[in-house]
Design an enzyme around this catalytic site. Structure first.
Site, PDB file in Angstrom:
ATOM      1  N   MET A 118      56.870 -24.636   0.054  1.00  0.00           N
ATOM      2  CA  MET A 118      56.625 -26.078  -0.072  1.00  0.00           C
ATOM      3  C   MET A 118      57.590 -26.680  -1.083  1.00  0.00           C
ATOM      4  SD  MET A 118      54.351 -26.973   2.098  1.00  0.00           S
ATOM      5  CE  MET A 118      54.260 -28.689   1.566  1.00  0.00           C
ATOM      6  N   GLY A 142      53.007 -37.207   3.294  1.00  0.00           N
ATOM      7  CA  GLY A 142      54.404 -37.327   3.683  1.00  0.00           C
ATOM      8  C   GLY A 142      55.120 -38.270   2.730  1.00  0.00           C
ATOM      9  N   GLY A 143      56.439 -38.314   2.831  1.00  0.00           N
ATOM     10  CA  GLY A 143      57.228 -39.294   2.096  1.00  0.00           C
ATOM     11  C   GLY A 143      57.395 -39.047   0.608  1.00  0.00           C
ATOM     12  N   MET A 147      46.630 -26.638   5.945  1.00  0.00           N
ATOM     13  CA  MET A 147      46.309 -26.962   4.541  1.00  0.00           C
ATOM     14  C   MET A 147      44.795 -27.085   4.439  1.00  0.00           C
ATOM     15  SD  MET A 147      49.453 -29.583   3.930  1.00  0.00           S
ATOM     16  CE  MET A 147      49.660 -29.863   5.683  1.00  0.00           C
ATOM     17  N   ASP A 183      50.568 -30.850  10.833  1.00  0.00           N
ATOM     18  CA  ASP A 183      49.928 -30.721   9.518  1.00  0.00           C
ATOM     19  C   ASP A 183      48.414 -30.899   9.620  1.00  0.00           C
ATOM     20  OD1 ASP A 183      52.067 -30.284   7.571  1.00  0.00           O
ATOM     21  OD2 ASP A 183      52.812 -32.230   8.254  1.00  0.00           O
ATOM     22  N   GLY A 232      59.409 -35.149   8.125  1.00  0.00           N
ATOM     23  CA  GLY A 232      58.466 -36.129   8.652  1.00  0.00           C
ATOM     24  C   GLY A 232      59.022 -37.528   8.589  1.00  0.00           C
ATOM     25  N   HIS A 268      50.602 -26.073  10.298  1.00  0.00           N
ATOM     26  CA  HIS A 268      50.579 -25.867   8.853  1.00  0.00           C
ATOM     27  C   HIS A 268      49.159 -26.143   8.371  1.00  0.00           C
ATOM     28  CE1 HIS A 268      52.183 -27.379   4.676  1.00  0.00           C
ATOM     29  NE2 HIS A 268      51.502 -26.246   4.578  1.00  0.00           N
ATOM     30  N   ASP A 318      59.450 -27.516   3.520  1.00  0.00           N
ATOM     31  CA  ASP A 318      58.618 -28.634   3.965  1.00  0.00           C
ATOM     32  C   ASP A 318      58.363 -29.582   2.798  1.00  0.00           C
ATOM     33  OD1 ASP A 318      56.735 -30.301   5.152  1.00  0.00           O
ATOM     34  OD2 ASP A 318      55.166 -28.767   5.267  1.00  0.00           O
ATOM     35  N   GLY A 319      58.834 -30.821   2.968  1.00  0.00           N
ATOM     36  CA  GLY A 319      58.587 -31.861   1.977  1.00  0.00           C
ATOM     37  C   GLY A 319      59.869 -32.466   1.458  1.00  0.00           C
ATOM     38  N   SER A 355      57.755 -33.152  11.412  1.00  0.00           N
ATOM     39  CA  SER A 355      56.331 -33.202  11.088  1.00  0.00           C
ATOM     40  C   SER A 355      55.734 -34.473  11.666  1.00  0.00           C
ATOM     41  CB  SER A 355      56.128 -33.202   9.575  1.00  0.00           C
ATOM     42  OG  SER A 355      54.830 -33.676   9.280  1.00  0.00           O
ATOM     43  N   HIS A 381      55.963 -29.649  13.940  1.00  0.00           N
ATOM     44  CA  HIS A 381      55.220 -29.205  12.758  1.00  0.00           C
ATOM     45  C   HIS A 381      53.943 -30.045  12.695  1.00  0.00           C
ATOM     46  CE1 HIS A 381      54.877 -27.532   8.652  1.00  0.00           C
ATOM     47  NE2 HIS A 381      54.427 -28.722   8.307  1.00  0.00           N
ATOM     48  N   MET A 393      45.006 -30.964   7.566  1.00  0.00           N
ATOM     49  CA  MET A 393      44.483 -31.117   6.197  1.00  0.00           C
ATOM     50  C   MET A 393      42.979 -31.352   6.260  1.00  0.00           C
ATOM     51  SD  MET A 393      47.302 -33.651   4.540  1.00  0.00           S
ATOM     52  CE  MET A 393      49.058 -33.514   4.906  1.00  0.00           C
ATOM     53  N   GLY A 419      49.938 -32.512   0.943  1.00  0.00           N
ATOM     54  CA  GLY A 419      48.922 -33.560   1.050  1.00  0.00           C
ATOM     55  C   GLY A 419      49.424 -34.854   1.661  1.00  0.00           C
TER      56      GLY A 419
HETATM   57  C1  DX5 Z   1      53.029 -32.488   3.311  1.00  0.00           C
HETATM   58  C2  DX5 Z   1      53.229 -31.942   4.705  1.00  0.00           C
HETATM   59  C3  DX5 Z   1      54.563 -32.193   5.261  1.00  0.00           C
HETATM   60  C4  DX5 Z   1      54.935 -33.652   5.365  1.00  0.00           C
HETATM   61  C5  DX5 Z   1      56.390 -33.784   5.099  1.00  0.00           C
HETATM   62  O1  DX5 Z   1      51.846 -32.000   2.802  1.00  0.00           O
HETATM   63  O2  DX5 Z   1      53.020 -30.548   4.705  1.00  0.00           O
HETATM   64  O3  DX5 Z   1      54.757 -31.517   6.478  1.00  0.00           O
HETATM   65  O4  DX5 Z   1      54.655 -34.223   6.622  1.00  0.00           O
HETATM   66  O5  DX5 Z   1      56.735 -35.132   5.119  1.00  0.00           O
HETATM   67  P1  DX5 Z   1      58.133 -35.632   4.567  1.00  0.00           P
HETATM   68  O6  DX5 Z   1      59.185 -34.984   5.397  1.00  0.00           O
HETATM   69  O7  DX5 Z   1      58.038 -37.098   4.752  1.00  0.00           O
HETATM   70  O8  DX5 Z   1      58.208 -35.220   3.122  1.00  0.00           O
HETATM   71 ZN    ZN Z   2      53.622 -29.427   6.487  1.00  0.00          ZN
END
Ligand code: DX5
Ligand code: ZN
Length: 246
Positions: free
Chosen positions: A168, A175-176, A77, A36, A224, A75, A202-203, A9, A34, A38, A173
């Site tokens: 999910m 990362g991390g 969102m 994202d 990510g 993705h 994802d996540g 991501s 990937h 938003m 929303g």
């Molecule tokens: C969160 C995103 C993910 C995010 C994952 O809303 O959809 O794709 O980047 O990040 P990590 O791998 O750091 O959880």
């Molecule tokens: Zn994502």
């Protein structure tokens, strides 16, 4: 289960040098990117839109075959998934993954004059995505029951069946965040019912959590912070792949 697909991501990449981050990630062994998207409405954060996707697309060769290296896995969102299908197709999206919760958004009544597309039926939206020449994915948030997907995947009309389900494993929303292992029964249920389906998680995926997700049956792995925070991203990508393939 189908083949392992590793999809870093780019949310955790350096947005000031995104094109290079994308091409580097592909050279480090990633299959897909990937991406994202938003909108600050469906989720409490904003990333970027189709113009940025157009720019980064020029740094990564279009895949030669379906699901090939360099696939852009977008993705979405966003609250109005139907509205952006054509723009993202033009920008170079290969797989348009929308949220089930957005496609059935009952808040359409809030401002019907400006949000006429809000209440799109998921099946119609899938067909619309296919008509634009993209693959379709459908994502569910942690609070959404996996059973809502059965009717969609069991549909006899191929045009209306997505190519991927995204479960999910964090609230979308940011990362991390921390991986939610209690989402694994959803993955298990989907894998049992649809042996050949691309199931994406994802996540919070990392070398620490990948085994749980792989054992449940996930084959498309988003990561990510684990990839972009690593000293050696190529090694992390290789380890994630190894865990899914074993
Ligand atoms: C969160 C995103 C993910 C995010 C994952 O809303 O959809 O794709 O980047 O990040 P990590 O791998 O750091 O959880
Ligand atoms: Zn994502």
């Amino acid at each position: 289960a189908p083949q392992a697909i590793i999809a870093p991501s780019i949310l955790s990449a350096d947005f000031g040098a995104l094109g290079k981050a994308c091409s580097d990630t592909i050279s480090h062994g990633a299959d897909w990117l990937h991406v994202d998207i938003m909108d600050g409405h469906f989720v409490p954060n904003i990333t970027f839109g189709a113009p940025v996707v157009t720019m980064i697309r020029s740094h990564v060769d279009r895949p030669k075959e379906v699901y090939g290296k360099g696939t852009f896995d977008c993705h979405m969102m966003i609250s109005e998934p139907k509205k952006w299908v054509k723009d993202f197709q033009k920008a170079g999206c290969d797989l348009y993954c929308f949220h089930y919760e957005a496609a059935i958004d009952s808040t359409a009544a809030e401002s019907p004059e400006t949000h006429t597309d809000r209440k799109t039926n998921p099946k119609e939206l899938i067909k619309f995505i296919h008509d634009q020449g993209m693959r379709a994915g459908i994502a569910i948030k942690p609070g959404t029951d996996v059973k809502v997907l059965y009717d969609i995947f069991d549909n006899g009309n191929k045009d209306e069946v997505p190519e991927m389900a995204l479960v999910m494993t964090v609230e979308p929303g940011f990362g991390g965040q921390k991986f939610m292992p209690d989402m694994m029964p959803k993955v298990e249920a989907l894998r049992k019912r649809y042996p050949e389906l691309n199931i994406e998680v994802d996540g919070g995926l990392s070398e620490k959590t990948i085994d749980v997700a792989a054992d449940a049956g996930a084959n498309v792995i988003v990561a990510g912070s684990a990839v972009f925070g690593a000293q050696d991203p190529a090694q992390v990508i290789a380890k994630l792949r190894e865990a899914v393939e074993k």
